[in-house]
Design a protein around this motif. Structure first.
Motif, PDB file in Angstrom:
ATOM      1  N   GLU A 102      -7.413  16.694  18.930  1.00 44.92           N
ATOM      2  CA  GLU A 102      -8.668  15.994  19.250  1.00 44.92           C
ATOM      3  C   GLU A 102      -8.837  14.744  18.387  1.00 44.92           C
ATOM      4  O   GLU A 102      -9.202  13.674  18.872  1.00 44.92           O
ATOM      5  N   GLU A 103      -8.551  14.864  17.077  1.00 35.35           N
ATOM      6  CA  GLU A 103      -8.645  13.704  16.185  1.00 35.35           C
ATOM      7  C   GLU A 103      -7.646  12.621  16.588  1.00 35.35           C
ATOM      8  O   GLU A 103      -7.974  11.435  16.598  1.00 35.35           O
ATOM      9  N   ARG A 104      -6.434  13.033  16.927  1.00 35.07           N
ATOM     10  CA  ARG A 104      -5.417  12.062  17.353  1.00 35.07           C
ATOM     11  C   ARG A 104      -5.857  11.340  18.625  1.00 35.07           C
ATOM     12  O   ARG A 104      -5.662  10.146  18.777  1.00 35.07           O
ATOM     13  N   ARG A 105      -6.474  12.066  19.555  1.00 36.20           N
ATOM     14  CA  ARG A 105      -6.969  11.460  20.794  1.00 36.20           C
ATOM     15  C   ARG A 105      -8.047  10.422  20.491  1.00 36.20           C
ATOM     16  O   ARG A 105      -8.035   9.322  21.045  1.00 36.20           O
ATOM     17  N   ILE A 106      -8.943  10.745  19.556  1.00 40.97           N
ATOM     18  CA  ILE A 106     -10.023   9.823  19.186  1.00 40.97           C
ATOM     19  C   ILE A 106      -9.458   8.578  18.502  1.00 40.97           C
ATOM     20  O   ILE A 106      -9.837   7.448  18.824  1.00 40.97           O
ATOM     21  N   VAL A 107      -8.541   8.784  17.557  1.00 35.90           N
ATOM     22  CA  VAL A 107      -7.937   7.647  16.844  1.00 35.90           C
ATOM     23  C   VAL A 107      -7.134   6.781  17.811  1.00 35.90           C
ATOM     24  O   VAL A 107      -7.146   5.553  17.711  1.00 35.90           O
ATOM     25  N   MET A 134       0.846  -1.161   0.000  1.00 35.13           N
ATOM     26  CA  MET A 134       0.000   0.000   0.000  1.00 35.13           C
ATOM     27  C   MET A 134       0.894   1.227   0.000  1.00 35.13           C
ATOM     28  O   MET A 134       1.895   1.286   0.691  1.00 35.13           O
ATOM     29  N   THR A 135       0.505   2.234  -0.765  1.00 32.55           N
ATOM     30  CA  THR A 135       1.274   3.469  -0.793  1.00 32.55           C
ATOM     31  C   THR A 135       0.988   4.287   0.457  1.00 32.55           C
ATOM     32  O   THR A 135      -0.090   4.214   1.034  1.00 32.55           O
ATOM     33  N   GLY A 136       1.954   5.068   0.880  1.00 40.52           N
ATOM     34  CA  GLY A 136       1.776   5.869   2.082  1.00 40.52           C
ATOM     35  C   GLY A 136       1.188   7.231   1.767  1.00 40.52           C
ATOM     36  O   GLY A 136       1.567   7.872   0.790  1.00 40.52           O
ATOM     37  N   ASN A 137       0.258   7.658   2.572  1.00 40.35           N
ATOM     38  CA  ASN A 137      -0.324   8.988   2.484  1.00 40.35           C
ATOM     39  C   ASN A 137      -0.134   9.669   3.821  1.00 40.35           C
ATOM     40  O   ASN A 137      -0.262   9.042   4.864  1.00 40.35           O
ATOM     41  N   GLU A 138       0.156  10.956   3.768  1.00 41.43           N
ATOM     42  CA  GLU A 138       0.325  11.699   5.008  1.00 41.43           C
ATOM     43  C   GLU A 138      -1.010  12.317   5.395  1.00 41.43           C
ATOM     44  O   GLU A 138      -1.661  12.976   4.582  1.00 41.43           O
ATOM     45  N   ILE A 139      -1.411  12.095   6.627  1.00 42.54           N
ATOM     46  CA  ILE A 139      -2.674  12.630   7.129  1.00 42.54           C
ATOM     47  C   ILE A 139      -2.359  13.527   8.320  1.00 42.54           C
ATOM     48  O   ILE A 139      -1.661  13.120   9.248  1.00 42.54           O
ATOM     49  N   MET A 140      -2.864  14.733   8.263  1.00 44.61           N
ATOM     50  CA  MET A 140      -2.682  15.680   9.359  1.00 44.61           C
ATOM     51  C   MET A 140      -3.863  15.542  10.308  1.00 44.61           C
ATOM     52  O   MET A 140      -5.016  15.626   9.883  1.00 44.61           O
ATOM     53  N   GLU A 157      -6.346   2.899   9.003  1.00 45.27           N
ATOM     54  CA  GLU A 157      -6.713   1.917   7.979  1.00 45.27           C
ATOM     55  C   GLU A 157      -7.977   1.168   8.389  1.00 45.27           C
ATOM     56  O   GLU A 157      -8.880   0.950   7.579  1.00 45.27           O
ATOM     57  N   TRP A 158      -8.065   0.786   9.662  1.00 49.23           N
ATOM     58  CA  TRP A 158      -9.244   0.096  10.173  1.00 49.23           C
ATOM     59  C   TRP A 158     -10.487   0.976  10.014  1.00 49.23           C
ATOM     60  O   TRP A 158     -11.539   0.504   9.586  1.00 49.23           O
ATOM     61  N   LEU A 159     -10.352   2.266  10.339  1.00 50.51           N
ATOM     62  CA  LEU A 159     -11.477   3.193  10.194  1.00 50.51           C
ATOM     63  C   LEU A 159     -11.919   3.309   8.738  1.00 50.51           C
ATOM     64  O   LEU A 159     -13.112   3.321   8.446  1.00 50.51           O
ATOM     65  N   GLY A 160     -10.953   3.386   7.825  1.00 45.40           N
ATOM     66  CA  GLY A 160     -11.283   3.471   6.397  1.00 45.40           C
ATOM     67  C   GLY A 160     -12.009   2.238   5.898  1.00 45.40           C
ATOM     68  O   GLY A 160     -13.038   2.333   5.211  1.00 45.40           O
ATOM     69  N   ARG A 181      -8.835   0.397  21.776  1.00 44.31           N
ATOM     70  CA  ARG A 181     -10.039  -0.429  21.876  1.00 44.31           C
ATOM     71  C   ARG A 181      -9.962  -1.647  20.948  1.00 44.31           C
ATOM     72  O   ARG A 181     -10.366  -2.752  21.323  1.00 44.31           O
ATOM     73  N   GLU A 182      -9.417  -1.447  19.741  1.00 47.46           N
ATOM     74  CA  GLU A 182      -9.340  -2.532  18.763  1.00 47.46           C
ATOM     75  C   GLU A 182      -8.066  -3.355  18.894  1.00 47.46           C
ATOM     76  O   GLU A 182      -7.889  -4.333  18.169  1.00 47.46           O
ATOM     77  N   GLY A 183      -7.157  -2.963  19.781  1.00 45.81           N
ATOM     78  CA  GLY A 183      -5.919  -3.718  19.994  1.00 45.81           C
ATOM     79  C   GLY A 183      -4.939  -3.613  18.840  1.00 45.81           C
ATOM     80  O   GLY A 183      -4.196  -4.561  18.568  1.00 45.81           O
ATOM     81  N   LEU A 184      -4.902  -2.462  18.187  1.00 45.82           N
ATOM     82  CA  LEU A 184      -4.011  -2.259  17.048  1.00 45.82           C
ATOM     83  C   LEU A 184      -2.669  -1.708  17.534  1.00 45.82           C
ATOM     84  O   LEU A 184      -2.575  -1.112  18.605  1.00 45.82           O
ATOM     85  N   ASP A 185      -1.627  -1.905  16.723  1.00 53.51           N
ATOM     86  CA  ASP A 185      -0.273  -1.529  17.125  1.00 53.51           C
ATOM     87  C   ASP A 185       0.090  -0.080  16.845  1.00 53.51           C
ATOM     88  O   ASP A 185       0.996   0.454  17.464  1.00 53.51           O
ATOM     89  N   SER A 186      -0.575   0.558  15.875  1.00 51.52           N
ATOM     90  CA  SER A 186      -0.174   1.917  15.510  1.00 51.52           C
ATOM     91  C   SER A 186      -1.378   2.760  15.098  1.00 51.52           C
ATOM     92  O   SER A 186      -2.461   2.236  14.810  1.00 51.52           O
ATOM     93  N   ILE A 187      -1.150   4.068  15.063  1.00 48.19           N
ATOM     94  CA  ILE A 187      -2.166   5.006  14.593  1.00 48.19           C
ATOM     95  C   ILE A 187      -2.491   4.705  13.130  1.00 48.19           C
ATOM     96  O   ILE A 187      -3.647   4.776  12.724  1.00 48.19           O
ATOM     97  N   ASP A 188      -1.475   4.366  12.333  1.00 51.98           N
ATOM     98  CA  ASP A 188      -1.703   4.042  10.918  1.00 51.98           C
ATOM     99  C   ASP A 188      -2.665   2.863  10.777  1.00 51.98           C
ATOM    100  O   ASP A 188      -3.551   2.878   9.916  1.00 51.98           O
ATOM    101  N   GLN A 189      -2.492   1.838  11.592  1.00 51.02           N
ATOM    102  CA  GLN A 189      -3.398   0.691  11.545  1.00 51.02           C
ATOM    103  C   GLN A 189      -4.812   1.102  11.944  1.00 51.02           C
ATOM    104  O   GLN A 189      -5.784   0.629  11.356  1.00 51.02           O
TER     105      GLN A 189
END
Length: 65
Positions: free
Chosen positions: A11-16, A1-7, A33-36, A22-30
């Motif tokens: 507040e958004e970072r706190r929610i993610v 998968m190609t990388g995209n930069e998301i700002m 991706e899960w949200l998408g 909650r989902e037991g994921l290892d990173s914000i990127d994961q």
């Protein structure tokens, strides 16, 4: 998968981050991706009334005639 930069705002970072934990994921990127994928899956379900696979589904390897 190609990388995209998301700002993300603070507040958004706190929610993610909460979703990541909650989902037991290892990173914000994961988590992003899960949200998408969840958004696409829910959209397809609303349109078709059924769930759809978000991965390649193997089938017969017979070419179309």
């Amino acid at each position: 998968m190609t990388g995209n930069e998301i700002m993300l705002s603070d507040e958004e970072r706190r929610i993610v981050e909460a979703i990541r934990q909650r989902e037991g994921l290892d990173s914000i990127d994961q988590a992003l991706e899960w949200l998408g994928k969840t958004a696409v899956r829910n959209g397809a379900k609303r349109i078709t009334g059924r769930g759809r696979a978000l991965y390649a589904v193997g089938g017969k390897s017979k070419p179309c005639a």
